[in-house]
Enzyme design. Structure first.
Site, PDB file in Angstrom:
ATOM      1  N   HIS A  22       0.569  -1.163  -0.098  1.00 25.82           N
ATOM      2  CA  HIS A  22       0.469   0.222  -0.436  1.00 25.82           C
ATOM      3  C   HIS A  22       0.681   1.647   0.134  1.00 25.82           C
ATOM      4  O   HIS A  22       1.838   0.963   0.708  1.00 25.82           O
ATOM      5  CB  HIS A  22      -1.372  -0.100   1.519  1.00 25.82           C
ATOM      6  N   ASP A  30       5.930   6.365 -21.922  1.00 24.12           N
ATOM      7  CA  ASP A  30       5.966   5.671 -22.683  1.00 24.12           C
ATOM      8  C   ASP A  30       8.260   5.374 -24.154  1.00 24.12           C
ATOM      9  O   ASP A  30       8.695   5.607 -23.110  1.00 24.12           O
ATOM     10  CB  ASP A  30       6.204   7.250 -23.769  1.00 24.12           C
ATOM     11  N   ASP A  64      -4.874   4.001  -4.502  1.00 20.32           N
ATOM     12  CA  ASP A  64      -4.980   4.424  -3.216  1.00 20.32           C
ATOM     13  C   ASP A  64      -6.651   5.001  -3.149  1.00 20.32           C
ATOM     14  O   ASP A  64      -6.207   6.675  -3.915  1.00 20.32           O
ATOM     15  CB  ASP A  64      -3.317   4.873  -2.631  1.00 20.32           C
ATOM     16  N   TYR A 112       9.537  13.954 -12.679  1.00 22.77           N
ATOM     17  CA  TYR A 112      10.643  12.469 -13.063  1.00 22.77           C
ATOM     18  C   TYR A 112      11.281  12.078 -12.101  1.00 22.77           C
ATOM     19  O   TYR A 112      11.576  11.115 -11.862  1.00 22.77           O
ATOM     20  CB  TYR A 112      12.381  13.828 -14.315  1.00 22.77           C
ATOM     21  N   TYR A 130       4.998  12.233 -23.353  1.00 23.56           N
ATOM     22  CA  TYR A 130       4.758  12.635 -22.518  1.00 23.56           C
ATOM     23  C   TYR A 130       2.931  11.843 -21.799  1.00 23.56           C
ATOM     24  O   TYR A 130       2.555  12.334 -21.352  1.00 23.56           O
ATOM     25  CB  TYR A 130       4.067  14.141 -22.615  1.00 23.56           C
ATOM     26  N   ASN A 132       2.916   9.406 -19.748  1.00 23.48           N
ATOM     27  CA  ASN A 132       3.387   8.620 -18.651  1.00 23.48           C
ATOM     28  C   ASN A 132       2.652   9.271 -17.826  1.00 23.48           C
ATOM     29  O   ASN A 132       2.545  10.641 -17.321  1.00 23.48           O
ATOM     30  CB  ASN A 132       4.948   9.696 -18.316  1.00 23.48           C
TER      31      ASN A 132
END
Length: 148
Positions: A22, A30, A64, A112, A130, A132
């Site tokens: 958890h 990508d 979550d 990042y 982009y 991701n």
């Protein structure tokens, strides 16, 4: 092959998903992302695009629901106010698999850094820039209890 488990989820990835606790996070990135350089654990999903992989993972991984934000995406040129069509697809997939959970756009450096600290990275062959996302794992509640 297993009944009810998407074929995109191979043994290595299933073991990583099962082993996550958890609050652990997994990043799907990508084909241009420097995944090998940043990953603690790297799963190569060569030949697969991001959206089918995201859908498959969200079919077995709980998101979550204890924290206000658990889904994070990259932003266009590092600007969270910008979005590409792939981000709409990411949001639609998440809305279907994790209803009520918002996908939060992060600035480039923040995204990042979060990927670098993720439990694992799944490197897809997604050609769009982009494309991701980071998913924070939740819990599966026992049948006799209800979500808070």
């Amino acid at each position: 092959m297993l009944i009810g488990i998407p074929a995109l989820l191979g043994p290595e990835l299933l073991a990583i998903l099962r082993g996550m606790g958890h609050g652990d996070e997994i990043a799907l990135v990508d084909g241009n992302y420097p995944a090998e350089q940043q990953a603690t654990r790297l799963v190569r999903a060569d030949g697969h695009d991001l959206i089918p992989m995201l859908d498959a993972i969200l079919s077995v991984l709980p998101v979550d629901d204890v924290v206000p934000e658990a889904l994070f995406r990259a932003s266009v040129k590092g600007d969270p106010s910008l979005a590409d069509p792939v981000h709409q697809e990411i949001e639609a997939t998440c809305a279907r698999r994790a209803p009520g959970r918002k996908v939060v756009a992060l600035a480039g450096a923040d995204f990042y850094a979060r990927v670098k600290s993720a439990h694992a990275i799944v490197a897809t062959s997604e050609p769009r820039l982009y494309a991701n996302i980071i998913i924070r794992k939740g819990v599966i509640y026992p049948p006799e209890t209800r979500k808070p």
